[in-house]
Design an enzyme around this catalytic site. Structure first.
Site, mmCIF file in Angstrom:
data_model
loop_
_atom_site.group_PDB
_atom_site.id
_atom_site.type_symbol
_atom_site.label_atom_id
_atom_site.label_comp_id
_atom_site.label_asym_id
_atom_site.label_seq_id
_atom_site.Cartn_x
_atom_site.Cartn_y
_atom_site.Cartn_z
ATOM 1 N N HIS A 133 10.376 14.545 1.293
ATOM 2 C CA HIS A 133 9.752 13.221 1.221
ATOM 3 C C HIS A 133 10.489 12.293 0.257
ATOM 4 O O HIS A 133 11.266 12.740 -0.589
ATOM 5 C CB HIS A 133 8.291 13.347 0.766
ATOM 6 C CG HIS A 133 7.359 13.774 1.850
ATOM 7 N ND1 HIS A 133 7.182 15.091 2.190
ATOM 8 C CD2 HIS A 133 6.556 13.057 2.669
ATOM 9 C CE1 HIS A 133 6.309 15.163 3.187
ATOM 10 N NE2 HIS A 133 5.910 13.948 3.497
ATOM 11 N N LYS A 137 6.349 9.918 -3.813
ATOM 12 C CA LYS A 137 5.168 10.698 -3.431
ATOM 13 C C LYS A 137 4.604 11.417 -4.659
ATOM 14 O O LYS A 137 5.361 12.058 -5.401
ATOM 15 C CB LYS A 137 5.564 11.705 -2.349
ATOM 16 C CG LYS A 137 4.382 12.487 -1.786
ATOM 17 C CD LYS A 137 4.743 13.206 -0.502
ATOM 18 C CE LYS A 137 3.599 14.038 0.022
ATOM 19 N NZ LYS A 137 2.377 13.246 0.274
HETATM 20 N N1 LIG Z 1 -1.868 11.201 6.908
HETATM 21 C C1 LIG Z 1 -0.695 10.584 7.071
HETATM 22 O O1 LIG Z 1 -0.160 10.489 8.196
HETATM 23 C C2 LIG Z 1 -0.020 9.970 5.883
HETATM 24 C C3 LIG Z 1 -0.582 10.111 4.664
HETATM 25 N N2 LIG Z 1 -0.026 9.524 3.574
HETATM 26 C C4 LIG Z 1 -0.769 9.638 2.333
HETATM 27 O O2 LIG Z 1 -1.387 8.378 2.067
HETATM 28 C C5 LIG Z 1 -1.526 8.202 0.664
HETATM 29 C C6 LIG Z 1 -0.922 6.855 0.262
HETATM 30 O O3 LIG Z 1 0.462 6.891 0.483
HETATM 31 P P1 LIG Z 1 1.367 5.603 0.203
HETATM 32 O O4 LIG Z 1 0.878 4.447 0.979
HETATM 33 O O5 LIG Z 1 2.762 6.057 0.356
HETATM 34 O O6 LIG Z 1 1.054 5.379 -1.352
HETATM 35 P P2 LIG Z 1 1.112 4.011 -2.184
HETATM 36 O O7 LIG Z 1 1.062 4.414 -3.625
HETATM 37 O O8 LIG Z 1 2.218 3.135 -1.700
HETATM 38 O O9 LIG Z 1 -0.245 3.268 -1.788
HETATM 39 C C7 LIG Z 1 -1.495 3.613 -2.265
HETATM 40 C C8 LIG Z 1 -2.201 2.308 -2.618
HETATM 41 O O10 LIG Z 1 -3.556 2.599 -2.911
HETATM 42 C C9 LIG Z 1 -3.875 1.986 -4.165
HETATM 43 N N3 LIG Z 1 -5.002 2.704 -4.721
HETATM 44 C C10 LIG Z 1 -4.995 3.780 -5.540
HETATM 45 N N4 LIG Z 1 -6.268 4.144 -5.809
HETATM 46 C C11 LIG Z 1 -7.074 3.279 -5.148
HETATM 47 C C12 LIG Z 1 -8.476 3.119 -5.051
HETATM 48 N N5 LIG Z 1 -9.322 3.925 -5.700
HETATM 49 N N6 LIG Z 1 -8.969 2.115 -4.267
HETATM 50 C C13 LIG Z 1 -8.141 1.267 -3.615
HETATM 51 N N7 LIG Z 1 -6.804 1.370 -3.695
HETATM 52 C C14 LIG Z 1 -6.275 2.357 -4.447
HETATM 53 C C15 LIG Z 1 -2.596 2.041 -4.941
HETATM 54 O O11 LIG Z 1 -2.618 1.147 -6.039
HETATM 55 P P3 LIG Z 1 -1.666 1.507 -7.332
HETATM 56 O O12 LIG Z 1 -0.270 1.523 -6.804
HETATM 57 O O13 LIG Z 1 -1.950 0.389 -8.263
HETATM 58 O O14 LIG Z 1 -2.126 2.847 -7.806
HETATM 59 C C16 LIG Z 1 -1.595 1.647 -3.868
HETATM 60 O O15 LIG Z 1 -1.542 0.242 -3.687
HETATM 61 C C17 LIG Z 1 -0.864 9.407 0.016
HETATM 62 O O16 LIG Z 1 -1.856 10.357 -0.294
HETATM 63 C C18 LIG Z 1 0.061 9.939 1.099
HETATM 64 O O17 LIG Z 1 0.312 11.305 0.983
HETATM 65 C C19 LIG Z 1 1.125 8.790 3.660
HETATM 66 C C20 LIG Z 1 1.751 8.641 4.853
HETATM 67 C C21 LIG Z 1 1.227 9.219 6.086
HETATM 68 O O1 LIG Z 2 3.185 10.599 1.093
HETATM 69 C C1 LIG Z 2 3.697 10.509 2.235
HETATM 70 O O2 LIG Z 2 4.628 9.740 2.473
HETATM 71 C C2 LIG Z 2 3.156 11.335 3.314
HETATM 72 N N1 LIG Z 2 2.089 12.037 3.087
HETATM 73 C C3 LIG Z 2 1.421 12.884 4.007
HETATM 74 C C4 LIG Z 2 1.459 14.317 3.528
HETATM 75 O O3 LIG Z 2 1.271 14.561 2.320
HETATM 76 O O4 LIG Z 2 1.642 15.217 4.355
HETATM 77 C C5 LIG Z 2 1.895 12.702 5.429
HETATM 78 C C6 LIG Z 2 3.362 12.423 5.566
HETATM 79 O O5 LIG Z 2 4.046 13.586 5.273
HETATM 80 C C7 LIG Z 2 3.787 11.283 4.651
#
Ligand SMILES: NC(=O)C1=CN([C@@H]2O[C@H](COP(=O)(O)OP(=O)(O)OC[C@H]3O[C@@H](n4cnc5c(N)ncnc54)[C@H](OP(=O)(O)O)[C@@H]3O)[C@@H](O)[C@H]2O)C=CC1
Ligand SMILES: O=C(O)C1=N[C@H](C(=O)O)C[C@H](O)C1
Length: 247
Positions: A133, A137
């Protein structure tokens, strides 16, 4: 029109989800919430479904708030352990008409590769997972890798397979990765990557590698929109996008 709110709206995934929802002909983006905003913005906006891509520490409380306000949740945030899933099931018991989808990975290819790995598991004595990744992350191993390991281990147990062979008696801490349900998982964090996984199987005179690559976060959007559409009119907890696909 399905009224959708997005939690983590300013994050990497949240930004993509807001665009995808705005572009969907049957959806209306009614709330964009990030850190510092109030969850009540969701209920005030009359959201039907909330999509959560926030932080592993925040997602369970977000699901609780949504359920208490009769709002369905589609959760992509990683870190939903079996304990947290059980907590969601429990909180939904007295919320008839509220559904929650938790998907470790919304990319269609990732869902397929997990199923392929589950199918292959009983034929090979050895298996290890490498997940790769982007370096921003926060969690390791990835939720996808943990889920894949659980599926593989369940298939191995059902087939009567024991532990994978491994003669290691001396090692530097971490050299053999983390054990997730008896499956070794190795986590790589590297600039330039998005989200990638290899499941390596080994048996007599052969290996099989199942690899999936998300090259852009748009790869997750068809799955997210499918989950939003599918959760309308459902209740209870659904874990995994495969349950909503014709797999
Ligand atoms: N299931 C899937 O297919 C996928 C899952 N993911 C998962 O999604 C999650 C987010 O990933 P990603 O977008 O890369 O992360 P980012 O850090 O880019 O985005 C997360 C956002 O959520 C904000 N945030 C944190 N806590 C809260 C809260 N309590 N309420 C509202 N907003 C909040 C963060 O703010 P701040 O930066 O200020 O903390 C940030 O803006 C991760 O757990 C990742 O593993 C990612 C890609 C695909
Ligand atoms: O943080 C990410 O980027 C992603 N998170 C998810 C995970 O923890 O599996 C899904 C995907 O791999 C991207």
């Amino acid at each position: 029109m399905i009224r959708v709110g997005v939690l983590g709206a300013r994050g990497r995934m949240g930004t993509e989800v807001c665009q995808a929802v705005s572009g969907a002909p049957d959806m209306e983006l009614v709330a964009q919430i990030d850190i510092g905003d109030e969850l009540t913005d969701l209920s005030d906006a009359g959201a039907d479904v909330v999509v959560d891509f926030t932080h592993p520490d925040a997602a369970l409380d977000n699901v609780r708030f949504a359920a208490e306000h009769g709002i369905h949740s589609v959760v992509g945030t990683s870190g939903f352990s079996a304990d947290k899933q059980a907590a969601v099931t429990q909180l939904l018991e007295d919320k008839p008409g509220v559904g929650v989808v938790i998907a470790p990975n919304f990319a269609i290819g990732a869902v397929l590769s997990m199923r392929f790995a589950e199918l292959a598991a009983k034929y090979y004595e050895s298996v290890e997972i490498i997940e790769l990744h982007h370096p921003r992350k926060v969690d390791a191993p990835s939720g996808t890798a943990a889920h894949t390991a659980r599926l593989i281990e369940a298939a191995r147990t059902a087939a009567g397979l024991g532990k994978a062979p491994d003669a290691t008696t001396q090692e530097l801490d971490g050299a053999r990765g983390a054990l997730v349900d008896d499956v070794r998982v190795h986590s790589v964090r590297l600039s330039g990557l998005v989200a990638h996984q290899e499941v390596l199987f080994g048996g007599e005179g052969e290996t099989l590698t199942i690899r999936h690559d998300s090259l852009h976060r748009t790869s997750f959007m068809p799955g997210v929109l499918l989950a939003v559409r599918s959760i309308m009119g459902r209740s209870g907890l659904i874990v995994g996008l495969d349950k909503l696909m014709d797999l």
